[in-house]
Design a protein around this motif. Structure first.
Motif, PDB file in Angstrom:
ATOM      1  N   UNK A 128       0.836  -1.202   0.000  1.00 34.33           N
ATOM      2  CA  UNK A 128       0.000   0.000   0.000  1.00 34.33           C
ATOM      3  C   UNK A 128       0.872   1.252   0.000  1.00 34.33           C
ATOM      4  N   UNK A 129       1.972   1.182   0.717  1.00 32.51           N
ATOM      5  CA  UNK A 129       2.879   2.327   0.765  1.00 32.51           C
ATOM      6  C   UNK A 129       3.463   2.611  -0.614  1.00 32.51           C
ATOM      7  N   UNK A 134       0.842   7.133  -6.358  1.00 31.87           N
ATOM      8  CA  UNK A 134      -0.328   8.008  -6.392  1.00 31.87           C
ATOM      9  C   UNK A 134       0.086   9.455  -6.122  1.00 31.87           C
ATOM     10  N   UNK A 135       0.897   9.640  -5.103  1.00 28.92           N
ATOM     11  CA  UNK A 135       1.321  10.995  -4.732  1.00 28.92           C
ATOM     12  C   UNK A 135       2.156  11.640  -5.822  1.00 28.92           C
ATOM     13  N   UNK A 194       1.879  11.083  -9.073  1.00 26.85           N
ATOM     14  CA  UNK A 194       0.974  11.502 -10.135  1.00 26.85           C
ATOM     15  C   UNK A 194       0.195  12.751  -9.711  1.00 26.85           C
ATOM     16  N   UNK A 195      -0.272  12.752  -8.466  1.00 29.61           N
ATOM     17  CA  UNK A 195      -1.033  13.907  -7.996  1.00 29.61           C
ATOM     18  C   UNK A 195      -0.153  15.163  -7.986  1.00 29.61           C
ATOM     19  N   UNK A 196       1.065  15.026  -7.526  1.00 29.78           N
ATOM     20  CA  UNK A 196       1.965  16.184  -7.529  1.00 29.78           C
ATOM     21  C   UNK A 196       2.199  16.701  -8.944  1.00 29.78           C
ATOM     22  N   UNK A 243       2.183   1.809  -3.524  1.00 29.62           N
ATOM     23  CA  UNK A 243       1.055   2.321  -4.307  1.00 29.62           C
ATOM     24  C   UNK A 243       0.818   3.799  -4.003  1.00 29.62           C
ATOM     25  N   UNK A 244       0.819   4.108  -2.727  1.00 29.50           N
ATOM     26  CA  UNK A 244       0.553   5.478  -2.299  1.00 29.50           C
ATOM     27  C   UNK A 244       1.631   6.436  -2.796  1.00 29.50           C
ATOM     28  N   UNK A 293       0.169  16.421 -11.381  1.00 32.02           N
ATOM     29  CA  UNK A 293      -1.079  17.077 -11.793  1.00 32.02           C
ATOM     30  C   UNK A 293      -1.229  18.460 -11.152  1.00 32.02           C
ATOM     31  N   UNK A 294      -0.801  18.576  -9.910  1.00 34.29           N
ATOM     32  CA  UNK A 294      -0.860  19.885  -9.241  1.00 34.29           C
ATOM     33  C   UNK A 294       0.001  20.889 -10.002  1.00 34.29           C
TER      34      UNK A 294
END
Lengths: 134, 134
Positions: free
Chosen positions: B96-97, B103-104, B106-108, B99-100, B110-111
DNA sequence: TGTTGACCTAGAGTTAACTATAGGGTTTAT
DNA sequence: ATAAACCCTATAGTTAACTCTAGGTCAACA
């Protein structure tokens, strides 16, 4: 280069059912079709699906993701909304990270606890020594 | 010191419905009752509930958690099973870590993407410059 | 040419995890 | 002594996210 729905399913580790469900829910308005209705996925569609999976993994419900997809279709007037949305997702992901750290700490503690107990053949070793039962 | 169900709910940020549901599912066989049936939670019960919440946060379904609780009631003969279970949970949490982290990232990304686009007033700035649309 | 194996839609069914309601008991403050 | 604020059980309802089935189209291969 285009992909069929089953190829995309394999690539993203989803089922074709799930992909069609996403489409039905309005998450994939950009996917084109052949004249007879078969979906044709472009590379950019797969990129978009990766973003969708990313949002989902932060716990975002499909209806919220649809909102974002709609904003994307609406063009530049929704840029700020989309930016804000990703900032919020970032905060959520960071909170998840904190949570996960605590979870891992407890799990590691439990691993230690049970390793000791298994070696001793009994859990009493902790009860008598007060190293914390739960 | 003991706690009522609503106090425990507040402490653990759950509803009383959820706690009673957990009890019904066999997750809290250890909680004692007053003669008239009201649940009395001890400190150790809250510790146990914290472990349950921890397992839940790794995505473990309630039926699996019940198995673990049953093993706890069964005593030392299940120590190895319980140890193995926590080792497995540790692996899940580590996955999970990973994966997370992705995720972070990609989100960064995108930001950044949307910050630039909001500043420019248009998303075209990316389309023309090929910094990646999705 | 006919059958296999992809694809499609519409809609029904499933599952997990709550969440709420009905109906009833007990304790506490006025 | 009665109403408010807790507690209880049993059971029904909700929601999200799939998951599957039925019934059908279409292209390629034997």
């Amino acid at each position: 280069m285009t992909y069929s729905i089953s190829e995309v399913a394999k690539k993203l580790n989803l089922t074709v059912y799930t992909l069609r469900y996403y489409d039905k829910e309005g998450l994939m308005p950009f996917v084109e079709r052949t004249p007879n209705g078969t979906r044709l996925f472009k590379e950019s569609d797969i990129d978009a699906l990766n973003v969708i999976e990313c949002l989902k993994s932060t716990g975002m419900p499909i209806k919220e993701i649809k909102k974002f997809i709609d904003w994307c279709s609406d063009g530049d007037s929704t840029l700020q909304k989309r930016y804000d949305m990703f900032l919020e997702r970032k905060a959520v992901a960071e909170a998840q990270l904190e949570e996960l750290k605590k979870t891992m700490e407890l799990i590691n503690h439990k691993c230690e606890y049970y390793k000791t107990a298994v070696d001793a053949g009994t859990e009493d070793i902790h009860k008598t020594n007060k190293i914390g039962n739960f």
